[in-house]
Design an enzyme around this catalytic site. Sequence first.
Site, PDB file in Angstrom:
ATOM      1  CG  ASP A 167     -33.496 -33.680  -5.977  1.00 36.89           C
ATOM      2  OD1 ASP A 167     -34.476 -34.421  -5.761  1.00 36.89           O
ATOM      3  OD2 ASP A 167     -33.574 -32.450  -6.025  1.00 36.89           O
ATOM      4  NE  ARG A 169     -36.521 -33.013  -4.085  1.00 36.53           N
ATOM      5  CZ  ARG A 169     -36.315 -31.812  -3.581  1.00 36.53           C
ATOM      6  NH1 ARG A 169     -37.195 -31.274  -2.777  1.00 36.53           N
ATOM      7  NH2 ARG A 169     -35.223 -31.148  -3.887  1.00 36.53           N
TER       8      ARG A 169
END
Length: 257
Positions: A167, A169
């Site tokens: 991830d 983000r």
Amino acid sequence: MTASGASGNGHHLPDPGNGHHATASANGHHQAESGNGRVPHPVSGGPIVQLPTAFGDFIAQAWIDLVTGAEHLAVSSPNPPKDGKAPLVRLHSECLTGDVFGSYRCDCGEQLAYALEMIREEGGTLLYLRGQEGRGIGLANKIKAYALQEAGFDTVEANEQLGLPVDARCYKAAAQVLAEMGLHEVRLLSNNPDKQNRLAKAGVKVVEMVPTEVPSRDQNIRYLQTKKDRMEHRLVLDSHVGGAVPVTTPDFDHEQD
Ligand SMILES: [Zn+2]
């Protein structure tokens, strides 16, 4: 507003002169501004326009991340939440295959529709975050990860095989947009407790997690199971389109929340 929100001293307002957030120091680095531990991430908001959609009438505002150049879109209900509740907020990571093409490899498109319907009913904002395709690895890498998933890896293993983060983000820009929109306390439409933690670190208080589970499908059940088992998503997985949840599942899955 609480002490955990914006400083309230006007520092969060975009500078109308140059459209830049007014926190840059002489050396060009952005400094923490209010002693609450939150590192500011400059964003610039544009005009608010009407956005009539298949899901109802909304208002929309584009926001530019002045660090990455990514262009995000805030889509809000025209009316404030009822009963003095905190606004519903959905941070929706761009997913071209799911959002535009309605791919069943993930649940993004259905989550997007569900969130817009909830926000229309209860009041709030969906922040559509671009540049977050495939949990931040990009479209081409996401499709590469799909190929690995078709060879038997799950969504986490596929990213690892590609040498990419599970991830990637970052929610700093999202948190800054929420702060500048005055959304300091929110009811977060998400099953992802990590999002709640990241927002809290960025200075947005999540007063409630509102689940967004949509029925699983044959094509995305393994993906959703992986999110539940390996990424601590709060999924029940007790409703399934096309009958009971299958015991053996196809090798399809993918990304995102
Ligand atoms: Zn997706």
